[in-house]
Design a protein around this motif. Structure first.
Motif, PDB file in Angstrom:
ATOM      1  N   UNK A 165     -16.491  19.430 -54.196  1.00 21.36           N
ATOM      2  CA  UNK A 165     -16.910  20.833 -54.104  1.00 21.36           C
ATOM      3  C   UNK A 165     -16.509  21.474 -52.782  1.00 21.36           C
ATOM      4  N   UNK A 166     -16.006  22.714 -52.860  1.00 22.95           N
ATOM      5  CA  UNK A 166     -15.677  23.458 -51.640  1.00 22.95           C
ATOM      6  C   UNK A 166     -16.938  23.899 -50.913  1.00 22.95           C
ATOM      7  N   UNK A 167     -18.078  23.879 -51.605  1.00 25.48           N
ATOM      8  CA  UNK A 167     -19.332  24.298 -50.972  1.00 25.48           C
ATOM      9  C   UNK A 167     -19.884  23.245 -50.017  1.00 25.48           C
ATOM     10  N   UNK A 168     -19.422  22.026 -50.159  1.00 23.38           N
ATOM     11  CA  UNK A 168     -19.938  20.949 -49.292  1.00 23.38           C
ATOM     12  C   UNK A 168     -19.317  21.079 -47.901  1.00 23.38           C
ATOM     13  N   UNK A 169     -20.170  21.076 -46.883  1.00 22.17           N
ATOM     14  CA  UNK A 169     -19.668  21.199 -45.509  1.00 22.17           C
ATOM     15  C   UNK A 169     -19.741  19.850 -44.773  1.00 22.17           C
ATOM     16  N   UNK A 170     -20.011  18.800 -45.540  1.00 19.71           N
ATOM     17  CA  UNK A 170     -20.089  17.442 -44.968  1.00 19.71           C
ATOM     18  C   UNK A 170     -21.067  17.371 -43.795  1.00 19.71           C
ATOM     19  N   UNK A 171     -22.205  18.014 -43.976  1.00 19.21           N
ATOM     20  CA  UNK A 171     -23.213  17.976 -42.904  1.00 19.21           C
ATOM     21  C   UNK A 171     -23.916  16.624 -42.862  1.00 19.21           C
ATOM     22  N   UNK A 172     -23.919  15.920 -43.994  1.00 15.45           N
ATOM     23  CA  UNK A 172     -24.530  14.586 -44.032  1.00 15.45           C
ATOM     24  C   UNK A 172     -26.036  14.606 -44.270  1.00 15.45           C
ATOM     25  N   UNK A 173     -26.604  15.790 -44.512  1.00 14.26           N
ATOM     26  CA  UNK A 173     -28.064  15.858 -44.704  1.00 14.26           C
ATOM     27  C   UNK A 173     -28.495  15.077 -45.946  1.00 14.26           C
ATOM     28  N   UNK A 174     -27.683  15.156 -47.006  1.00 12.87           N
ATOM     29  CA  UNK A 174     -28.043  14.441 -48.243  1.00 12.87           C
ATOM     30  C   UNK A 174     -28.037  12.933 -47.993  1.00 12.87           C
ATOM     31  N   UNK A 175     -27.082  12.471 -47.195  1.00 15.32           N
ATOM     32  CA  UNK A 175     -27.017  11.038 -46.894  1.00 15.32           C
ATOM     33  C   UNK A 175     -28.209  10.624 -46.036  1.00 15.32           C
ATOM     34  N   UNK A 176     -28.609  11.516 -45.127  1.00 15.91           N
ATOM     35  CA  UNK A 176     -29.713  11.183 -44.228  1.00 15.91           C
ATOM     36  C   UNK A 176     -31.033  11.018 -44.973  1.00 15.91           C
ATOM     37  N   UNK A 177     -31.223  11.794 -46.041  1.00 12.36           N
ATOM     38  CA  UNK A 177     -32.517  11.716 -46.737  1.00 12.36           C
ATOM     39  C   UNK A 177     -32.495  10.784 -47.950  1.00 12.36           C
ATOM     40  N   UNK A 178     -31.316  10.362 -48.385  1.00 16.42           N
ATOM     41  CA  UNK A 178     -31.236   9.514 -49.595  1.00 16.42           C
ATOM     42  C   UNK A 178     -32.099   8.258 -49.374  1.00 16.42           C
TER      43      UNK A 178
END
Ligand code: SF4
Length: 263
Positions: A164-177
């Motif tokens: 997705x072009x909307x993903x900015x690779x901030x990593x927040x999803x990885x941090x909370x998974x």
């Protein structure tokens, strides 16, 4: 402030608190996976179930999103509540059998294996708790990922299961998974960050002075935009890594000292 009794312990909690808040205040442990203070509780994992007294019967409810009422009586450690949570954990273990955090939590709950068949490879290690999608939408404001498919095919993915072009690779999803399935991978050859398993790849900002890899380009731009600081000095510093910024600040201090000596 309502008074709530959890496993025989009376606590006073703020209005609007949840049963989970009350239990934590009473020092009663309830396992959670999809609960995070930064986002609204989706209560999808069902791991925080407790028994709530309702006159002469008791109801199983999810504690992370159930608001307290005055004189509520909760049984978090009753046999039925514990068995219900263990049953949920056995189902979750079938989805993410390789997740170490999940296996550790299961062991703490007295669950060491699952009788259910393990899920297919493509679904492996995602428990569909929805914390990643909630953080992406509510905290980061991107909604780059969401639920896709139905039944056994249900998964968290980017639209059309494409990067997705909307993903900015901030990593927040990885941090909370909570099961460690989402990972940020750095591709040193292309200076890109990849959010796995969503396959989004984003260029990393390199320090203008030393060339060190920093945050993703779109994340840096979003931070600058949100800061609403039309200050060239700030923008200049944002193009440098922490070490180079410190050096620059130290050099500026020395220069100021030199000038004050001249005066
Ligand atoms: S890394 Fe991408 S998908 Fe994950 S929270 Fe950030 S924007 Fe959303």
């Amino acid at each position: 402030m309502p008074t709530v009794t959890v496993d025989g312990k009376k606590v006073r909690v703020r209005k609007g608190a949840t049963i989970l808040d009350a239990a934590r205040k009473a020092g009663v442990w309830i396992p959670t996976l999809c609960h995070h203070p930064a986002v609204s509780s989706p209560a999808t994992c069902r791991l925080c179930m407790v028994e709530l007294e309702r006159g002469d019967w008791r109801q199983l409810v999810t504690s992370c999103n159930y608001p307290v009422r005055r004189d509520m009586v909760v049984y978090a450690s009753s046999e039925r509540a514990v068995r219900a949570r263990q049953g949920v954990m056995r189902l979750l273990l079938a989805r993410a059998p390789e997740s170490e955090p999940l296996r550790n939590l299961a062991a703490r709950m007295g669950v060491h294996d699952t009788p259910y068949p393990k899920v297919t490879e493509s679904q492996r290690n995602c428990i569909l708790c929805g914390l990643c999608t909630a953080v992406c939408e509510e905290v980061i404001g991107r909604a780059a990922i969401g639920f896709a498919g139905r039944g056994a095919d249900r998964a968290v993915a980017a639209p059309f299961r494409q990067p997705s072009d909307d993903c900015i690779a901030c990593g927040a999803c990885a941090a909370v998974c909570p099961v460690g399935t989402i990972q940020v991978r750095i591709h040193a050859d292309t200076n890109e960050a990849e959010i796995s398993p969503f396959k989004a790849r984003v260029k990393l900002r390199l320090c203008e002075r030393c060339g060190k890899r920093m945050v993703s380009e779109p994340l840096a731009s979003q931070i600058l935009e949100k800061a609403e600081l039309d200050w060239e000095e700030f923008r200049k510093r944002a193009r440098l890594c922490t070490a180079c910024r410190r050096q620059m600040a130290a050099a500026a201090l020395v220069a100021t000292g030199d000038r004050s000596g001249e005066a």
